[in-house]
Write an enzyme that holds these catalytic residues in place. Sequence first.
Site, PDB file in Angstrom:
ATOM      1  N   SER A 251       4.132   0.584   1.226  1.00 20.96           N
ATOM      2  CA  SER A 251       2.762   1.086   1.317  1.00 20.96           C
ATOM      3  C   SER A 251       1.941   0.062   2.070  1.00 20.96           C
ATOM      4  CB  SER A 251       2.178   1.283  -0.091  1.00 20.96           C
ATOM      5  OG  SER A 251       0.789   1.524  -0.026  1.00 20.96           O
TER       6      SER A 251
ATOM      7  N   TYR B 266       0.452  -1.560  -9.036  1.00 18.76           N
ATOM      8  CA  TYR B 266       1.071  -0.787  -7.957  1.00 18.76           C
ATOM      9  C   TYR B 266       1.281  -1.656  -6.726  1.00 18.76           C
ATOM     10  CZ  TYR B 266       1.776   2.945  -4.530  1.00 18.76           C
ATOM     11  OH  TYR B 266       2.296   3.748  -3.534  1.00 18.76           O
TER      12      TYR B 266
END
Length: 271
Positions: free
Chosen positions: A133, A146
């Site tokens: 990401s 995360y």
Amino acid sequence: MKKTVLITGSSAGIGKATAIHFAERNFNVIATMRNPDKGYDLAAMPNIHVHQMDVTDSSSVCVAIAYGIKTFGSIDVLVNNAGIGVLGAFEATEDKLIQAQFDTNVYGVMHTIKSILPHFRSKRDGTIINISSGVGIIPIPMQSLYDATKFTIEGFSESLSYELATLGISVKIVLPGAVKSDFFKSLITADISAYPDYTAYQNKVLENVRRSNETTGADPAMVASIIFRAATDDKKRLRYMAGKDISLFSKIRRVIPESLFMRLVKKNFEG
């Protein structure tokens, strides 16, 4: 010879778009997901085989990989896309959610790779694509857990790429920026009812993150095209940016002072 790709987390979003993209380009696609009932529409498409797989369950991982090898004779590409997101104030996040975040996003990736490596090693060929990401290189507020899993995948993948290259196996990382998908709807948010000091900040930041994904996020199909390129371009490249936002921010970070860059992040997500 027709090639085969196994994709984790294929029920929606990037995973589903990737399954369709590869199938339309004449790959055999093993679209795996925890609940195969969610893949009924994929199962009706040519070249796509939906199979149950939970990356946190090592036995189901082995069964899915064995199915792919038995059905098609070989698996050529593994796309590690399955993931969950735990957002919100770290202090307020329950230990079981911290564990779940790492079980899926880190250990699930590692288990899946470890399970397919004997097959790739035996044929001295194979491509592993780990979906990281933009927050794996540029962390943002209220996503400490995360972001930590994606930073881990970055370091793990880069190091792993050296040792597997000696066996003819490629490791690549795709970094999506903001994406319009159902992923945000499935995010788990820390319960801050007992931590009122965080309430205003968490609500403001998470609303800005949600708005960014919904209004300026890239189409999952675009990310799928980058994943396909990484799988088929035969380049020794490690990282592939998927989105104008992450491409721009990663370039800016390299050329401005850290303090200035952090102010830029604060402005984007706290404003």
